[in-house]
Design a protein around this motif. Structure first.
Motif, PDB file in Angstrom:
ATOM      1  N   ALA A   1       5.480  -9.228   8.395  1.00  0.00           N
ATOM      2  CA  ALA A   1       6.698  -9.459   7.603  1.00  0.00           C
ATOM      3  C   ALA A   1       7.075 -10.939   7.633  1.00  0.00           C
ATOM      4  O   ALA A   1       8.242 -11.297   7.702  1.00  0.00           O
ATOM      5  CB  ALA A   1       7.837  -8.598   8.147  1.00  0.00           C
TER       6      ALA A   1
ATOM      7  N   GLY B   1       6.209 -15.111   6.054  1.00  0.00           N
ATOM      8  CA  GLY B   1       6.345 -15.789   4.762  1.00  0.00           C
ATOM      9  C   GLY B   1       5.405 -15.237   3.708  1.00  0.00           C
ATOM     10  O   GLY B   1       5.776 -15.117   2.531  1.00  0.00           O
ATOM     11  N   ALA B   2       4.184 -14.879   4.107  1.00  0.00           N
ATOM     12  CA  ALA B   2       3.211 -14.373   3.121  1.00  0.00           C
ATOM     13  C   ALA B   2       3.706 -13.064   2.523  1.00  0.00           C
ATOM     14  O   ALA B   2       3.642 -12.854   1.306  1.00  0.00           O
ATOM     15  CB  ALA B   2       1.845 -14.185   3.777  1.00  0.00           C
TER      16      ALA B   2
ATOM     17  N   ASN C   1       5.976  -4.202  11.118  1.00  0.00           N
ATOM     18  CA  ASN C   1       5.931  -5.508  11.780  1.00  0.00           C
ATOM     19  C   ASN C   1       6.250  -5.376  13.259  1.00  0.00           C
ATOM     20  O   ASN C   1       7.005  -4.498  13.667  1.00  0.00           O
ATOM     21  CB  ASN C   1       6.941  -6.455  11.124  1.00  0.00           C
ATOM     22  CG  ASN C   1       6.679  -7.900  11.484  1.00  0.00           C
ATOM     23  OD1 ASN C   1       5.530  -8.336  11.481  1.00  0.00           O
ATOM     24  ND2 ASN C   1       7.732  -8.646  11.800  1.00  0.00           N
ATOM     25  N   ARG C   2       5.631  -6.266  14.072  1.00  0.00           N
ATOM     26  CA  ARG C   2       5.930  -6.300  15.508  1.00  0.00           C
ATOM     27  C   ARG C   2       7.441  -6.407  15.709  1.00  0.00           C
ATOM     28  O   ARG C   2       8.025  -5.649  16.471  1.00  0.00           O
ATOM     29  CB  ARG C   2       5.208  -7.508  16.130  1.00  0.00           C
ATOM     30  CG  ARG C   2       5.561  -7.736  17.565  1.00  0.00           C
ATOM     31  CD  ARG C   2       4.796  -8.917  18.116  1.00  0.00           C
ATOM     32  NE  ARG C   2       5.116 -10.182  17.432  1.00  0.00           N
ATOM     33  CZ  ARG C   2       4.628 -11.342  17.767  1.00  0.00           C
ATOM     34  NH1 ARG C   2       3.757 -11.431  18.764  1.00  0.00           N
ATOM     35  NH2 ARG C   2       4.954 -12.439  17.101  1.00  0.00           N
ATOM     36  N   THR C   3       8.082  -7.341  15.003  1.00  0.00           N
ATOM     37  CA  THR C   3       9.536  -7.469  15.083  1.00  0.00           C
ATOM     38  C   THR C   3      10.127  -6.609  13.959  1.00  0.00           C
ATOM     39  O   THR C   3      10.163  -7.021  12.790  1.00  0.00           O
ATOM     40  CB  THR C   3       9.949  -8.949  14.905  1.00  0.00           C
ATOM     41  OG1 THR C   3       9.168  -9.743  15.803  1.00  0.00           O
ATOM     42  CG2 THR C   3      11.426  -9.158  15.164  1.00  0.00           C
TER      43      THR C   3
ATOM     44  N   ARG D   1      12.591  -7.843  11.184  1.00  0.00           N
ATOM     45  CA  ARG D   1      12.120  -8.661  10.052  1.00  0.00           C
ATOM     46  C   ARG D   1      11.612  -7.772   8.922  1.00  0.00           C
ATOM     47  O   ARG D   1      11.830  -8.042   7.748  1.00  0.00           O
ATOM     48  CB  ARG D   1      11.007  -9.608  10.496  1.00  0.00           C
ATOM     49  CG  ARG D   1      11.508 -10.790  11.290  1.00  0.00           C
ATOM     50  CD  ARG D   1      10.370 -11.717  11.642  1.00  0.00           C
ATOM     51  NE  ARG D   1      10.174 -12.759  10.646  1.00  0.00           N
ATOM     52  CZ  ARG D   1       9.157 -13.619  10.674  1.00  0.00           C
ATOM     53  NH1 ARG D   1       8.240 -13.552  11.614  1.00  0.00           N
ATOM     54  NH2 ARG D   1       9.037 -14.545   9.748  1.00  0.00           N
TER      55      ARG D   1
ATOM     56  N   THR E   1      -0.638 -10.140   8.777  1.00  0.00           N
ATOM     57  CA  THR E   1      -0.239 -10.839  10.000  1.00  0.00           C
ATOM     58  C   THR E   1      -1.188 -12.022  10.196  1.00  0.00           C
ATOM     59  O   THR E   1      -2.253 -12.094   9.581  1.00  0.00           O
ATOM     60  CB  THR E   1      -0.300  -9.950  11.266  1.00  0.00           C
ATOM     61  OG1 THR E   1      -1.662  -9.763  11.636  1.00  0.00           O
ATOM     62  CG2 THR E   1       0.364  -8.604  11.045  1.00  0.00           C
ATOM     63  N   SER E   2      -0.785 -12.920  11.100  1.00  0.00           N
ATOM     64  CA  SER E   2      -1.623 -14.089  11.380  1.00  0.00           C
ATOM     65  C   SER E   2      -2.549 -13.841  12.574  1.00  0.00           C
ATOM     66  O   SER E   2      -3.218 -14.757  13.041  1.00  0.00           O
ATOM     67  CB  SER E   2      -0.717 -15.292  11.659  1.00  0.00           C
ATOM     68  OG  SER E   2       0.239 -14.955  12.648  1.00  0.00           O
TER      69      SER E   2
ATOM     70  N   HIS F   1      -6.315 -15.051  13.282  1.00  0.00           N
ATOM     71  CA  HIS F   1      -6.644 -16.393  13.790  1.00  0.00           C
ATOM     72  C   HIS F   1      -6.874 -16.376  15.297  1.00  0.00           C
ATOM     73  O   HIS F   1      -7.465 -17.303  15.848  1.00  0.00           O
ATOM     74  CB  HIS F   1      -5.546 -17.389  13.412  1.00  0.00           C
ATOM     75  CG  HIS F   1      -5.416 -17.584  11.935  1.00  0.00           C
ATOM     76  ND1 HIS F   1      -6.306 -18.337  11.204  1.00  0.00           N
ATOM     77  CD2 HIS F   1      -4.526 -17.082  11.039  1.00  0.00           C
ATOM     78  CE1 HIS F   1      -5.960 -18.306   9.922  1.00  0.00           C
ATOM     79  NE2 HIS F   1      -4.885 -17.550   9.796  1.00  0.00           N
TER      80      HIS F   1
ATOM     81  N   LEU G   1      -5.215 -10.641   4.016  1.00  0.00           N
ATOM     82  CA  LEU G   1      -4.859 -11.943   3.448  1.00  0.00           C
ATOM     83  C   LEU G   1      -5.638 -13.070   4.136  1.00  0.00           C
ATOM     84  O   LEU G   1      -5.788 -14.155   3.592  1.00  0.00           O
ATOM     85  CB  LEU G   1      -3.345 -12.207   3.559  1.00  0.00           C
ATOM     86  CG  LEU G   1      -2.515 -11.716   2.360  1.00  0.00           C
ATOM     87  CD1 LEU G   1      -2.568 -10.206   2.218  1.00  0.00           C
ATOM     88  CD2 LEU G   1      -1.074 -12.190   2.453  1.00  0.00           C
ATOM     89  N   ASN G   2      -6.143 -12.791   5.342  1.00  0.00           N
ATOM     90  CA  ASN G   2      -6.959 -13.791   6.029  1.00  0.00           C
ATOM     91  C   ASN G   2      -8.363 -13.818   5.437  1.00  0.00           C
ATOM     92  O   ASN G   2      -8.831 -12.835   4.872  1.00  0.00           O
ATOM     93  CB  ASN G   2      -7.034 -13.464   7.514  1.00  0.00           C
ATOM     94  CG  ASN G   2      -5.694 -13.634   8.188  1.00  0.00           C
ATOM     95  OD1 ASN G   2      -5.130 -14.717   8.176  1.00  0.00           O
ATOM     96  ND2 ASN G   2      -5.160 -12.561   8.743  1.00  0.00           N
TER      97      ASN G   2
ATOM     98  N   GLY H   1      -8.964 -12.417   1.958  1.00  0.00           N
ATOM     99  CA  GLY H   1      -7.976 -13.100   1.121  1.00  0.00           C
ATOM    100  C   GLY H   1      -8.477 -14.379   0.467  1.00  0.00           C
ATOM    101  O   GLY H   1      -7.670 -15.119  -0.106  1.00  0.00           O
TER     102      GLY H   1
END
Ligand code: NDP
Length: 272
Positions: free
Chosen positions: A129, A131-132, A152-154, A157, A190-191, A194, A215-216, A238
């Motif tokens: 959740a 910016g993307a 989402n983890r949080t 958000r 999610t990021s 990475h 998206l990655n 992505g």
């Protein structure tokens, strides 16, 4: 000789950016000479860097992290995706100043269409959740899916985004451990890729013939690719979204839309 089109991408960090390469490919496809540079720009330097670009004859720019929200303040007008996302990734200069656009969400939709992934009436699950996700929700909801669930983890958000976009369609936001409900399409936003991993997602969240879109791309896509393969789901990276958002930006600047597939064919071999 036609002068080259002066363009730039600003961000911090920026050295990893594929955008100069992608826009170079587009220029060659369409016979338009482009001078597209990647320029490091901390947030407080954006107004000065944009003025320098304009003074050098620049007609457009892309903004990447951490400038997509800061960039809003530089624009005298925003397109609808930018207003909904509360972020800009593309700027175009006219006589009165910079016009702001957000091609991230439309670029994702363009890529999902290229891949034959149906959105209308689909049950869409989004992991993440940040910016993307905020950037893609408006254009996704415009396609009239049956519902969108954001995990989402949080949890706050995810719930906050669901509330913000509720006027556009059926959307809910939960924590990652919410009880599973079947969905047709997973968008991994999610990021975590990475760091070489992905959020643990129980299989019950997806139907047997679900599509998975991460998206990655590149190395960061590997965890999702392996996970999806284990369950027999087809997963795409992505990279097509990155090229799609760039193609829409190129069209805003030149009036001509380059081919995403042709540019991807050049990039794919190196990155996936
Ligand atoms: P943000 O930093 O805004 O959000 C990161 C998201 O990942 C948040 O939802 C965050 O959850 C979640 N997350 C981070 N670490 C963990 C963890 N350890 N466990 C669970 N969840 C975690 O990033 P963006 O939204 O801007 O980008 C997300 C990804 O999408 C990035 O990898 C980016 O590279 C990619 N991207 C690709 C694009 C393309 O064109 N292909 C365009 C834009 C982004 P929490 O809220 O709890 O912190």
């Amino acid at each position: 000789m036609t002068p080259s089109l002066r363009l730039a991408v600003f961000g911090d960090p920026i050295s990893h950016s594929l955008s100069p390469r992608i826009h170079g490919l587009f220029g060659r496809q369409l016979g338009i000479e482009v001078d597209y540079r990647a320029i490091r720009c901390p947030e407080d330097e954006l107004p000065a860097k944009l003025s320098e670009l304009a003074a050098a004859g620049g007609i457009g720019a892309n903004l990447t992290l951490p400038l997509k929200q800061t960039g809003l303040r530089q624009c005298r007008q925003l397109d609808r995706p930018a207003r909904l996302a509360r972020a800009v990734n593309t700027l175009k200069l006219d006589e009165q100043g910079w016009l702001g656009f957000n091609t991230d969400g439309p670029g994702l939709v363009l890529d999902l269409e290229r891949l034959g992934i149906a959105l209308t009436d689909a049950r869409i699950l989004i992991l993440g959740a940040g910016g993307a996700t905020a950037g893609i929700l408006g254009p996704l909801l415009a396609k009239k899916p049956a519902c969108i669930t954001v995990l989402n983890r949080t949890a706050a958000r995810a719930a906050g985004l669901a509330e913000r976009f509720a006027h556009l369609g059926a959307i809910a936001g939960h924590s990652l451990d919410a009880p599973a409900q079947a969905h047709d399409l997973l968008l991994q936003a999610t990021s975590l890729g990475h760091s070489g991993t992905m959020p643990a997602l129980p299989a019950g969240w997806l139907v047997p013939d679900a599509r998975v879109y991460d998206l990655n791309y590149g190395q960061a896509h590997r965890p999702v690719a392996h996970w999806a393969e284990r369950y027999g789901w087809k997963a795409d990276s992505g990279l097509g979204m990155l090229v799609g958002q760039a193609a829409l930006a190129f069209e805003i600047w030149t009036g001509q839309r380059p081919s995403v597939s042709a540019a991807l064919a050049s990039l794919d071999a190196d990155l996936n």
